[in-house]
Design an enzyme around this catalytic site. Structure first.
Site, PDB file in Angstrom:
ATOM      1  N   SER A 158     -28.608  40.250   4.316  1.00 55.29           N
ATOM      2  CA  SER A 158     -29.480  41.571   3.968  1.00 55.29           C
ATOM      3  C   SER A 158     -28.651  42.564   4.644  1.00 55.29           C
ATOM      4  CB  SER A 158     -30.788  41.447   4.454  1.00 55.29           C
ATOM      5  OG  SER A 158     -31.479  40.476   3.998  1.00 55.29           O
TER       6      SER A 158
HETATM    7  N1  SAH Z   1     -32.496  37.571   5.312  1.00 54.79           N
HETATM    8  C1  SAH Z   1     -31.557  36.848   4.693  1.00 54.79           C
HETATM    9  C2  SAH Z   1     -31.354  37.057   3.312  1.00 54.79           C
HETATM   10  C3  SAH Z   1     -31.229  36.051   2.566  1.00 54.79           C
HETATM   11  S1  SAH Z   1     -31.310  36.467   0.589  1.00 54.79           S
HETATM   12  C4  SAH Z   1     -30.228  36.811   5.465  1.00 54.79           C
HETATM   13  O1  SAH Z   1     -29.949  37.951   6.155  1.00 54.79           O
HETATM   14  O2  SAH Z   1     -29.474  35.899   5.176  1.00 54.79           O
HETATM   15  C5  SAH Z   1     -32.805  35.668   0.263  1.00 54.79           C
HETATM   16  C6  SAH Z   1     -32.768  34.450   0.312  1.00 54.79           C
HETATM   17  O3  SAH Z   1     -34.024  34.026  -0.057  1.00 54.79           O
HETATM   18  C7  SAH Z   1     -31.940  33.402  -0.389  1.00 54.79           C
HETATM   19  O4  SAH Z   1     -31.234  32.659   0.679  1.00 54.79           O
HETATM   20  C8  SAH Z   1     -32.728  32.743  -1.053  1.00 54.79           C
HETATM   21  O5  SAH Z   1     -32.073  31.256  -1.319  1.00 54.79           O
HETATM   22  C9  SAH Z   1     -33.904  32.471  -0.544  1.00 54.79           C
HETATM   23  N2  SAH Z   1     -34.966  32.095  -1.516  1.00 54.79           N
HETATM   24  C10 SAH Z   1     -35.188  32.915  -2.607  1.00 54.79           C
HETATM   25  N3  SAH Z   1     -36.289  32.321  -3.397  1.00 54.79           N
HETATM   26  C11 SAH Z   1     -36.750  31.457  -2.406  1.00 54.79           C
HETATM   27  C12 SAH Z   1     -38.366  30.844  -2.439  1.00 54.79           C
HETATM   28  N4  SAH Z   1     -39.005  30.652  -3.435  1.00 54.79           N
HETATM   29  N5  SAH Z   1     -38.318  30.064  -1.156  1.00 54.79           N
HETATM   30  C13 SAH Z   1     -37.759  30.035   0.087  1.00 54.79           C
HETATM   31  N6  SAH Z   1     -36.565  30.972  -0.021  1.00 54.79           N
HETATM   32  C14 SAH Z   1     -36.064  31.671  -1.190  1.00 54.79           C
END
Ligand code: SAH
Length: 224
Positions: free
Chosen positions: A75
């Site tokens: 993010s």
């Molecule tokens: N705050 C994290 C953001 C990652 S992007 C960072 O800074 O790295 C969002 C994440 O949510 C991704 O890794 C994706 O795989 C995860 N995601 C999407 N749908 C999901 C779900 N249903 N349950 C758990 N994780 C999920």
């Protein structure tokens, strides 16, 4: 608040130039509206370059999201700061995080609470973040692989819930697993129609408010 890094320079392994680069990033995050000094201090101490691929490390302290593989992104620092300050408007001991990703947001949340249950849908990201945060000495996290939008009943109730992927609705499970006095911070909507919302649960019901327009990756379906 817990301190994560006993010796910052040892953990980061980077010198004075990067210190200046990091300060510039934190200044930008502040100017955009993250005014909670505790959040800014935690972000300043975190080596964001360690959460991404080495090939992208020279952009680690830009205020942008970056790819972390599997179509997902780390993010944007401003958004991480905004969500953290919004969640911790008051102390919250137990937090559910949906979407561990690379673990950067998890690491910013960690000093503010006793325990985080962090759920990631993509197995390789889940494992990578778990190992990295262990190496960084961040120990108050339970990492889980699965669908975070179903919540995690065995650890409920939560004082705070934060989602890093966008959903078109607020799942009932999350409201149910939220403690009275608890708060959810999550993006709601789809595509380029998304807004960051806050849901507060009180004894008399649910209060929902909007923060600002945002852009998150979509929620993935559960394990089938
Ligand atoms: N705050 C994290 C953001 C990652 S992007 C960072 O800074 O790295 C969002 C994440 O949510 C991704 O890794 C994706 O795989 C995860 N995601 C999407 N749908 C999901 C779900 N249903 N349950 C758990 N994780 C999920």
């Amino acid at each position: 608040m817990k301190s994560m890094f006993s010796n910052k320079s040892n953990v980061t392994g980077i010198g004075m130039t990067s210190e200046r680069t990091r300060r510039r990033l934190i200044e930008q995050v502040r100017e955009m509206g993250v005014t909670d000094q505790r959040v800014l201090d935690v972000m300043l101490a975190l080596p964001r370059h360690l959460y991404i691929d080495e090939a992208l490390a020279n952009r680690a302290y830009d205020n942008i999201s970056l790819p972390i593989g599997f179509g997902q992104t780390i993010s944007q620092p401003y958004i991480v700061g905004l969500m953290t300050q919004t969640l911790f408007n008051k102390p919250r001991a137990k937090v559910l995080e949906i979407g561990t990703g690379c673990g950067y947001q998890t690491s910013v949340l960690a000093p503010f609470c006793d325990e985080i249950i962090s759920v990631e849908r993509i197995l390789k990201l889940h494992r990578r973040a778990r190992d990295l945060l262990y190496d960084l000495g961040i120990r108050n996290i339970k990492f889980r692989h699965g669908d975070g939008f179903a919540g995690m009943k065995e650890h409920a109730p939560y004082d705070g819930i934060l989602a890093a992927a966008v959903s078109e609705n607020i799942p009932d499970e999350l409201i149910e697993q939220l403690a009275v006095g608890g708060r959810i911070v999550m993006p709601l909507g789809r595509g380029n129609q998304q807004v960051l919302i806050v849901v507060d649960k009180t004894a008399s019901g649910i209060k929902q408010s909007e923060i600002e327009a945002v852009r998150f990756v979509p929620r993935l379906a559960g394990l089938s």
